[in-house]
Enzyme design. Sequence first.
Site, PDB file in Angstrom:
ATOM      1  NE  ARG A 100      44.699  36.018  40.308  1.00 35.19           N
ATOM      2  CZ  ARG A 100      43.726  35.645  38.505  1.00 35.19           C
ATOM      3  NH1 ARG A 100      44.563  34.554  39.083  1.00 35.19           N
ATOM      4  NH2 ARG A 100      43.412  35.797  37.928  1.00 35.19           N
TER       5      ARG A 100
ATOM      6  CD  GLU B 241      51.023  35.272  37.197  1.00 37.53           C
ATOM      7  OE1 GLU B 241      50.470  34.738  36.235  1.00 37.53           O
ATOM      8  OE2 GLU B 241      50.694  34.369  37.967  1.00 37.53           O
TER       9      GLU B 241
ATOM     10  CG  HIS C  84      48.151  32.584  35.248  1.00 45.32           C
ATOM     11  ND1 HIS C  84      48.469  33.900  36.014  1.00 45.32           N
ATOM     12  CD2 HIS C  84      47.018  32.457  34.911  1.00 45.32           C
ATOM     13  CE1 HIS C  84      46.965  34.026  36.449  1.00 45.32           C
ATOM     14  NE2 HIS C  84      46.484  33.101  35.715  1.00 45.32           N
TER      15      HIS C  84
HETATM   16  P1  NAD Z   1      35.122  31.496  44.052  1.00 51.66           P
HETATM   17  O1  NAD Z   1      34.546  33.188  44.443  1.00 51.66           O
HETATM   18  O2  NAD Z   1      34.055  31.259  43.354  1.00 51.66           O
HETATM   19  O3  NAD Z   1      35.636  31.043  45.110  1.00 51.66           O
HETATM   20  C1  NAD Z   1      36.475  31.702  46.343  1.00 51.66           C
HETATM   21  C2  NAD Z   1      36.181  31.365  47.803  1.00 51.66           C
HETATM   22  O4  NAD Z   1      37.218  31.719  48.417  1.00 51.66           O
HETATM   23  C3  NAD Z   1      34.945  32.010  48.132  1.00 51.66           C
HETATM   24  O5  NAD Z   1      34.019  30.731  48.918  1.00 51.66           O
HETATM   25  C4  NAD Z   1      34.830  32.552  49.098  1.00 51.66           C
HETATM   26  O6  NAD Z   1      34.536  32.693  50.567  1.00 51.66           O
HETATM   27  C5  NAD Z   1      36.430  31.997  49.958  1.00 51.66           C
HETATM   28  N1  NAD Z   1      37.883  33.529  50.389  1.00 51.66           N
HETATM   29  C6  NAD Z   1      37.643  34.559  50.703  1.00 51.66           C
HETATM   30  N2  NAD Z   1      38.188  35.134  51.781  1.00 51.66           N
HETATM   31  C7  NAD Z   1      38.564  33.676  51.777  1.00 51.66           C
HETATM   32  C8  NAD Z   1      39.646  33.684  52.859  1.00 51.66           C
HETATM   33  N3  NAD Z   1      40.343  34.701  53.815  1.00 51.66           N
HETATM   34  N4  NAD Z   1      40.250  32.601  53.479  1.00 51.66           N
HETATM   35  C9  NAD Z   1      39.416  30.970  52.944  1.00 51.66           C
HETATM   36  N5  NAD Z   1      38.833  31.581  52.242  1.00 51.66           N
HETATM   37  C10 NAD Z   1      38.447  32.421  51.487  1.00 51.66           C
HETATM   38  O7  NAD Z   1      35.986  31.616  43.095  1.00 51.66           O
HETATM   39  P2  NAD Z   1      36.939  30.446  42.381  1.00 51.66           P
HETATM   40  O8  NAD Z   1      36.196  30.937  40.884  1.00 51.66           O
HETATM   41  O9  NAD Z   1      36.994  28.675  42.956  1.00 51.66           O
HETATM   42  O10 NAD Z   1      38.367  30.962  42.048  1.00 51.66           O
HETATM   43  C11 NAD Z   1      38.972  30.915  43.186  1.00 51.66           C
HETATM   44  C12 NAD Z   1      40.720  31.459  42.465  1.00 51.66           C
HETATM   45  O11 NAD Z   1      41.431  30.928  41.419  1.00 51.66           O
HETATM   46  C13 NAD Z   1      39.792  33.515  41.779  1.00 51.66           C
HETATM   47  O12 NAD Z   1      39.804  34.178  42.936  1.00 51.66           O
HETATM   48  C14 NAD Z   1      41.414  33.715  40.589  1.00 51.66           C
HETATM   49  O13 NAD Z   1      42.087  34.045  40.903  1.00 51.66           O
HETATM   50  C15 NAD Z   1      41.730  31.684  41.213  1.00 51.66           C
HETATM   51  N6  NAD Z   1      41.806  31.193  39.191  1.00 51.66           N
HETATM   52  C16 NAD Z   1      43.371  31.206  38.989  1.00 51.66           C
HETATM   53  C17 NAD Z   1      43.297  30.029  37.857  1.00 51.66           C
HETATM   54  C18 NAD Z   1      44.724  29.983  37.048  1.00 51.66           C
HETATM   55  O14 NAD Z   1      44.582  30.355  35.822  1.00 51.66           O
HETATM   56  N7  NAD Z   1      45.269  29.910  37.639  1.00 51.66           N
HETATM   57  C19 NAD Z   1      41.863  30.420  36.601  1.00 51.66           C
HETATM   58  C20 NAD Z   1      40.538  30.669  37.823  1.00 51.66           C
HETATM   59  C21 NAD Z   1      40.931  30.951  39.183  1.00 51.66           C
HETATM   60  C1  MLT Z   2      41.069  34.090  36.664  1.00 50.29           C
HETATM   61  O1  MLT Z   2      41.422  34.353  37.419  1.00 50.29           O
HETATM   62  O2  MLT Z   2      39.916  33.380  35.974  1.00 50.29           O
HETATM   63  C2  MLT Z   2      42.538  33.256  36.121  1.00 50.29           C
HETATM   64  O3  MLT Z   2      43.634  33.556  36.273  1.00 50.29           O
HETATM   65  C3  MLT Z   2      42.551  32.382  34.250  1.00 50.29           C
HETATM   66  C4  MLT Z   2      42.709  33.370  33.072  1.00 50.29           C
HETATM   67  O4  MLT Z   2      42.422  34.211  32.298  1.00 50.29           O
HETATM   68  O5  MLT Z   2      43.967  32.642  32.237  1.00 50.29           O
END
Ligand code: NAD
Ligand code: MLT
Length: 312
Positions: free
Chosen positions: A230, A259, A278
């Site tokens: 994010r 965004e 994204h």
């Molecule tokens: P998840 O919940 O499996 O993992 C997140 C991890 O972050 C957890 O293990 C948690 O303990 C850790 N965390 C929380 N606070 C923290 C801190 N202060 N420092 C370090 N680690 C910390 O989530 P995920 O499925 O691995 O996704 C992670 C993030 O990626 C989501 O929250 C989402 O915002 C983002 N995401 C982006 C896209 C994209 O399109 N670019 C796609 C999917 C997810």
């Molecule tokens: C997510 O957090 O899962 C991502 O931002 C994916 C998306 O909505 O494209």
Amino acid sequence: MKVLISAKLNPDGVAVLRGYKGIEVEEIAPVNGDELVAKLEGCAALIVRSESKVTADILEQTRGLRVIGRAGTGYDNIDAKAAAAKGIAVLIAPGGNTVTTAEHTLGLMFAMARHIPQANEKLHKGEFDRKLVGFELTGKTLGVLGLGNIGAVVADRALGLKMKVIGYDPVISQERAREIGVDLLPLDEVIKRADILTLHTPVLPETRHLVGKRAFEICKPGMRLINCARGGLVDEAALLEALNSGKCGGAALDVFEKEPPGADHPLVMHPKVVCTPHLGASTIDAQEKVGEIICRNVGNFLTGKDYVGRVN
Ligand code: NAD
Ligand code: MLT
């Protein structure tokens, strides 16, 4: 029971939802504000991706809404606390886009290490520039902040590339870190030792600007940054300053504080930045999975069956 889908979802997922007895589905292009409030009239459920912002103000104006489904992982576009206060459940689609987002992270890492986008752009303009010298990933230290679903897959793939993987996550145990082959260290140690730092945490008050001025003060000179999580996790002004001073050797960004960031955004335009709009979760495979998981989740919730991924 009416379900409003304010997003573009995979049709197979929508078909799953339409298959539930007593559920009616309306699909629309993502809307916000008053338009979203109006569309929610009479709806028991709402499904969104990241475009529709489900704020406390919107929730305040709705009646009869029981569940909000997020077709993805990050739910920072939904006020989950305000929803809980109104007895509305917020469900995500855990795991559905994990591999896809991890692969995008790896793709950006290679692109950044070997200047692939810059080389491609130059060649399209007829310039055969062989001075674009990169660096090998083998033997380099990858620092992973956030070792949940995506962070763990990124670590696994990086180990396959013979990188050394260190990480920080306040929740996971040393045992889990050992299981995924990551050396679990305090946050500052990870930032100090990483050649490349990659972010995989949710954006929360405590993770906002997790990488900012201080991180760039203590990191190795020339440290590279990847953000496929994010925008709010990185202080963009501090990153720009670090890129200009050379403290940060390059950045690969899939996400931005605002965004779309705008074509004249200094990071988008920066020669040391590789960026995508994204697209982390944007594969056919991931969209099939998240669409199906969230539609089944919402359908099950509404019909009193088992569901997963409730966050509030
Ligand atoms: P998840 O919940 O499996 O993992 C997140 C991890 O972050 C957890 O293990 C948690 O303990 C850790 N965390 C929380 N606070 C923290 C801190 N202060 N420092 C370090 N680690 C910390 O989530 P995920 O499925 O691995 O996704 C992670 C993030 O990626 C989501 O929250 C989402 O915002 C983002 N995401 C982006 C896209 C994209 O399109 N670019 C796609 C999917 C997810
Ligand atoms: C997510 O957090 O899962 C991502 O931002 C994916 C998306 O909505 O494209």
